[in-house]
Design an enzyme around this catalytic site. Sequence first.
Site, PDB file in Angstrom:
ATOM      1  N   GLU A 116       0.723  -0.780  -0.494  1.00 49.14           N
ATOM      2  CA  GLU A 116       0.246   0.322  -0.197  1.00 49.14           C
ATOM      3  C   GLU A 116       0.945   1.219   0.060  1.00 49.14           C
ATOM      4  OE1 GLU A 116      -3.153  -0.284  -0.214  1.00 49.14           O
ATOM      5  OE2 GLU A 116      -3.612  -2.676   0.155  1.00 49.14           O
ATOM      6  N   HIS A 139      -2.564   1.915   8.788  1.00 51.19           N
ATOM      7  CA  HIS A 139      -3.800   1.616   7.818  1.00 51.19           C
ATOM      8  C   HIS A 139      -4.272   0.309   8.612  1.00 51.19           C
ATOM      9  CE1 HIS A 139      -5.924  -0.404   4.965  1.00 51.19           C
ATOM     10  NE2 HIS A 139      -5.115  -1.880   4.835  1.00 51.19           N
ATOM     11  N   HIS A 141      -7.946  -2.723   9.546  1.00 47.71           N
ATOM     12  CA  HIS A 141      -8.636  -3.440  10.258  1.00 47.71           C
ATOM     13  C   HIS A 141      -9.451  -3.708  11.038  1.00 47.71           C
ATOM     14  CE1 HIS A 141      -6.384  -6.290   6.351  1.00 47.71           C
ATOM     15  NE2 HIS A 141      -6.096  -5.159   6.324  1.00 47.71           N
ATOM     16  N   GLU A 169     -17.722  11.566  22.299  1.00 48.68           N
ATOM     17  CA  GLU A 169     -16.330  11.679  22.168  1.00 48.68           C
ATOM     18  C   GLU A 169     -16.047  11.488  20.361  1.00 48.68           C
ATOM     19  OE1 GLU A 169     -13.198  12.382  23.805  1.00 48.68           O
ATOM     20  OE2 GLU A 169     -14.125  13.109  24.782  1.00 48.68           O
ATOM     21  N   HIS A 210     -13.030  -3.782   4.412  1.00 47.50           N
ATOM     22  CA  HIS A 210     -11.617  -3.928   4.342  1.00 47.50           C
ATOM     23  C   HIS A 210     -11.223  -2.980   5.696  1.00 47.50           C
ATOM     24  CE1 HIS A 210      -7.173  -3.588   2.134  1.00 47.50           C
ATOM     25  NE2 HIS A 210      -6.698  -3.174   3.246  1.00 47.50           N
TER      26      HIS A 210
HETATM   27  O1  2HA Z   1      -0.383  -5.057   3.951  1.00 43.83           O
HETATM   28  O2  2HA Z   1      -3.188  -4.494   4.791  1.00 43.83           O
HETATM   29  O3  2HA Z   1      -4.263  -3.744   2.660  1.00 43.83           O
HETATM   30  C1  2HA Z   1      -1.616  -5.556   3.616  1.00 43.83           C
HETATM   31  C2  2HA Z   1      -3.068  -4.915   3.991  1.00 43.83           C
HETATM   32  C3  2HA Z   1      -3.843  -4.685   2.484  1.00 43.83           C
HETATM   33 ZN    ZN Z   2      -5.750  -3.779   4.199  1.00 44.58          ZN
END
Ligand code: 2HA
Ligand code: ZN
Length: 276
Positions: A116, A139, A141, A169, A210
């Site tokens: 990414e 990033h 999940h 908050e 995602h």
């Molecule tokens: O790096 O999360 O979006 C692995 C991920 C890709």
């Molecule tokens: Zn990811």
Amino acid sequence: MTKFIDSEFVKGLGDVTTNLYQHGWDERNGGNVSYRIMDDEVAQFEDTGKVLRNIPIDFDATKLAGQYFLVTGTGRYFKNIKNFPERDTGLVRIADNGTSVDLMWGFNDGGEPTSEFPSHLMSHIARQAVDKDQRIIMHCHPTNIVAMTFTQPLDSKSFTRTIWKMHPEGIVVIPEGLAVIPYMCPGTVQIGETTAQQMERFRTVIWPHHGVFAAGDSLDETLGIIETIEKSALIFTTIQAQGGKMINCITDDDLRDLVDRFDLPANREFLYIKKP
Ligand code: 2HA
Ligand code: ZN
């Protein structure tokens, strides 16, 4: 002079990736973080001054030429980074040609930056244009945020308002709201461009089905933004598990009280303004 592995930057990245793993938001090789390190900071270390190798990247990052980023590696597991920072992360400098990076430290088994990385670099460019202290792109999940993207409209305003109304908050921590983009294939320049465009106004961009892309001036602050949104999303999920019927709620007036009390630079498009 000290070694980079003993720096606050490597320690901070190890701590935050461990924290994200322990939250359950970075299974296997999920997630990636990039951390801008300033020239004078890099210059403090005895082992960051030599180019170890040059690595091509899939995006022209000429606007960031010369900038240093400590970044997690492609395919690496967040649960391992604290124990193997010199293998699973790398300090790279964007080369003058913009389409490659010079590796200055780390990735010592031949590794490369996250898949990414184009999205990270485009987001750094967008955030640096509006925030001179911009340092982090993160990033991950988060489970409840991702779940909400299957049941709620993929619309930035309504998604933001739902998050704001799950806990006081919410609007305090993300007064500008958050952006939701359409579902797109990860690891592409297209998702990077769409994300970066939203980063001109928002520090948080939701990738449906995602995860989350977030920007900030420090590791703590960026993680804090994600934790706050995920907490609201967990409350939303729990309300559904309790039957979904709300007999009490945080009202639009309550949101406006928070804006007034904390003098928040709230996104007026997302906040209904009372008619006089
Ligand atoms: O790096 O999360 O979006 C692995 C991920 C890709
Ligand atoms: Zn990811």
